[in-house]
Design a protein around this motif. Structure first.
Motif, mmCIF file in Angstrom:
data_model
loop_
_atom_site.group_PDB
_atom_site.id
_atom_site.type_symbol
_atom_site.label_atom_id
_atom_site.label_comp_id
_atom_site.label_asym_id
_atom_site.label_seq_id
_atom_site.Cartn_x
_atom_site.Cartn_y
_atom_site.Cartn_z
ATOM 1 N N GLU A 168 0.853 -1.193 0.000
ATOM 2 C CA GLU A 168 0.000 0.000 0.000
ATOM 3 C C GLU A 168 0.884 1.235 0.000
ATOM 4 O O GLU A 168 2.014 1.218 0.491
ATOM 5 C CB GLU A 168 -0.951 0.024 1.188
ATOM 6 C CG GLU A 168 -0.310 0.283 2.521
ATOM 7 C CD GLU A 168 -1.328 0.585 3.633
ATOM 8 O OE1 GLU A 168 -2.493 0.220 3.492
ATOM 9 O OE2 GLU A 168 -0.907 1.179 4.642
ATOM 10 N N LYS A 169 0.346 2.297 -0.587
ATOM 11 C CA LYS A 169 1.111 3.529 -0.667
ATOM 12 C C LYS A 169 1.216 4.202 0.699
ATOM 13 O O LYS A 169 0.312 4.105 1.524
ATOM 14 C CB LYS A 169 0.482 4.486 -1.673
ATOM 15 C CG LYS A 169 0.791 4.102 -3.123
ATOM 16 C CD LYS A 169 0.575 5.240 -4.084
ATOM 17 C CE LYS A 169 1.167 4.893 -5.456
ATOM 18 N NZ LYS A 169 0.990 5.993 -6.424
ATOM 19 N N LEU A 216 2.336 -0.737 -7.143
ATOM 20 C CA LEU A 216 1.744 0.536 -6.742
ATOM 21 C C LEU A 216 1.926 1.651 -7.752
ATOM 22 O O LEU A 216 1.409 2.754 -7.541
ATOM 23 C CB LEU A 216 2.331 0.978 -5.395
ATOM 24 C CG LEU A 216 2.065 0.045 -4.209
ATOM 25 C CD1 LEU A 216 2.836 0.518 -2.980
ATOM 26 C CD2 LEU A 216 0.578 -0.031 -3.900
ATOM 27 N N THR A 219 5.479 6.961 -7.507
ATOM 28 C CA THR A 219 5.259 7.877 -6.389
ATOM 29 C C THR A 219 4.705 9.182 -6.951
ATOM 30 O O THR A 219 5.221 9.711 -7.939
ATOM 31 C CB THR A 219 6.576 8.130 -5.642
ATOM 32 O OG1 THR A 219 6.914 6.952 -4.898
ATOM 33 C CG2 THR A 219 6.479 9.307 -4.697
ATOM 34 N N ARG A 246 2.339 10.618 -2.266
ATOM 35 C CA ARG A 246 1.947 9.228 -2.056
ATOM 36 C C ARG A 246 3.081 8.347 -2.535
ATOM 37 O O ARG A 246 3.341 8.227 -3.737
ATOM 38 C CB ARG A 246 0.654 8.922 -2.812
ATOM 39 C CG ARG A 246 -0.505 9.846 -2.447
ATOM 40 C CD ARG A 246 -1.052 9.547 -1.064
ATOM 41 N NE ARG A 246 -1.989 10.587 -0.629
ATOM 42 C CZ ARG A 246 -2.936 10.383 0.272
ATOM 43 N NH1 ARG A 246 -3.086 9.196 0.831
ATOM 44 N NH2 ARG A 246 -3.748 11.370 0.634
ATOM 45 N N THR A 247 3.771 7.723 -1.603
ATOM 46 C CA THR A 247 4.995 6.988 -1.909
ATOM 47 C C THR A 247 4.720 5.523 -2.210
ATOM 48 O O THR A 247 3.832 4.907 -1.614
ATOM 49 C CB THR A 247 5.975 7.076 -0.723
ATOM 50 O OG1 THR A 247 5.301 6.678 0.483
ATOM 51 C CG2 THR A 247 6.483 8.489 -0.546
ATOM 52 N N ASN A 248 5.482 4.961 -3.136
ATOM 53 C CA ASN A 248 5.460 3.509 -3.317
ATOM 54 C C ASN A 248 6.523 2.873 -2.420
ATOM 55 O O ASN A 248 7.261 3.563 -1.718
ATOM 56 C CB ASN A 248 5.626 3.121 -4.787
ATOM 57 C CG ASN A 248 6.973 3.531 -5.376
ATOM 58 O OD1 ASN A 248 7.973 3.644 -4.671
ATOM 59 N ND2 ASN A 248 6.996 3.765 -6.676
ATOM 60 N N SER A 277 5.144 3.667 3.070
ATOM 61 C CA SER A 277 4.580 2.608 2.244
ATOM 62 C C SER A 277 4.940 1.268 2.870
ATOM 63 O O SER A 277 5.987 1.114 3.502
ATOM 64 C CB SER A 277 5.161 2.695 0.827
ATOM 65 O OG SER A 277 4.727 1.602 0.040
ATOM 66 N N PRO A 301 -3.908 1.702 -3.133
ATOM 67 C CA PRO A 301 -3.519 3.111 -3.042
ATOM 68 C C PRO A 301 -3.893 3.767 -1.721
ATOM 69 O O PRO A 301 -3.462 4.890 -1.448
ATOM 70 C CB PRO A 301 -4.311 3.749 -4.191
ATOM 71 C CG PRO A 301 -5.556 2.921 -4.285
ATOM 72 C CD PRO A 301 -5.123 1.513 -3.956
#
Length: 352
Positions: A168-169, A216, A219, A246-248, A277, A301
């Motif tokens: 999940e991000k 994902l 980013t 929003r980071t992977n 993440s 996400p």
């Protein structure tokens, strides 16, 4: 086999829906959960509005599985057409605030815990109902994890259609601040703080992070708020921009913050870097078991308490993420029944 457990889960969920339990106000709902666990002959522990209980069959030295879901809900949106705190069953759907996110997972995992705790397993088991998940609050799961035994893997009961979310991000919110000098706009005096930020805003808009996750995607960085100025005829001496990132799983927040700071001229700070993440290896035994049962791993996400777990975890729960935080939220009774059955298939006799 699971029908009696489904009935108990639905009755408990109806009770929880009828008790308002928005983030930081979960006390009464936690009381109901505590009473339910105690009536099953167990002795839960409590920290604030967080509750956890260990299986009486746990044996020292075995690996530990954590079953987790959150008690709290968001506030109801204005477009509800029914009372969000009145649980109603219609056409196989249980309506009510928190029914899908994530009451279904909360009550299903409790019933599964009670089932699995009837006999020794080849692992130790802990059930944790956590608070403040919707706001990532400091008195939520992060206040409890230091009090638990070492965890080897966690199942988080967020709504995933009972498919395993193996990544999940993460989330990091940063603020950029530029400083200028106020002056009279008619005489073009001063130093305009908005103009000083323009190049940074363009870089934030155009930059693309190179590491793209198979699960994902990239980013993502979005400037979501810009605030400056006091009135039309005064050159602004300060401008503040807020950036949602929003980071992977291929980046950590601290690394990204340093990278961004090196590419912008404005003063840059993170509100927090704690919501990382998360991911679990596709080779992990519990994921192999999920795949063997016909489940399909995917990347999610949306953020959950996984972001605060320093150990392998996956999201797996009844309901659909698309229903979360929406008006007239519901979960199908059949989804709860299916979840209990699948959790038991996955965990009864599971071996690392």
């Amino acid at each position: 086999m699971t029908k009696e457990y489904t009935q108990s889960a639905v009755e408990l969920l109806q009770g929880l829906i009828s008790i308002p339990s928005v983030s930081r106000e979960e006390n009464a709902a936690a009381d109901l959960l505590q009473h339910t666990i105690e009536t099953n002959g167990l002795s839960p522990k409590r920290e604030g509005n967080n509750l956890w209980v260990e299986s009486p069959c746990n044996i020292k030295g075995l690996p530990t599985i954590l079953l987790n879901a959150h008690i709290d809900t968001v506030r109801p949106v204005a477009s509800w057409t029914r009372d969000p705190f009145t649980p109603t069953i219609e056409d196989g759907r249980l309506y009510g605030l928190g029914s899908n996110d994530c009451g279904g997972g909360l009550v299903s995992l409790l019933q599964v815990f009670l089932f699995l705790s009837r006999k020794p397993q080849r692992y130790n088991l802990i059930y944790l109902a956590s608070a403040e998940e919707e706001v990532s609050g400091k008195n939520g799961i992060s206040s409890v994890l230091p009090l638990l035994p070492s965890i080897d893997v966690a199942i988080v009961g967020e709504p995933t259609g009972m498919q395993p979310a193996v990544a999940e991000k993460g989330l990091m919110v940063i603020e950029l601040t530029s400083k200028g000098k106020s002056g009279h706009a008619a005489r073009n005096e001063g130093v305009n703080a908005i103009y000083k930020m323009l190049d940074d805003l363009i870089w934030l808009r155009d930059y693309r992070f190179k590491r793209v996750s198979d699960l994902l995607g990239p980013t993502l960085m979005n400037v979501t708020m810009v605030n400056a100025g006091t009135q039309h005829n005064v050159v602004p001496d300060q401008c503040v921009a807020v950036v949602d990132i929003r980071t992977n799983e291929l980046y950590d927040n601290e690394e990204l913050l340093r990278f961004i700071q090196s590419h912008v001229s404005c003063e840059t700070r993170a509100r927090s870097t704690r919501l990382h993440s998360s991911h679990i290896s596709l080779d992990h035994p519990i994921i192999n078991k999920c795949i063997g049962m016909g489940m399909h791993p995917f990347g999610s996400p949306t953020l959950s308490d996984q972001a605060l777990m320093p150990f392998p975890s996956l999201k797996l729960g009844p309901g659909e993420s698309s229903r979360s935080h929406s008006a007239d939220e519901y979960i199908f009774i059949s989804e709860i029944d299916e979840a209990i059955d699948k959790y038991i298939q996955l965990l009864d006799g599971f071996c690392f």
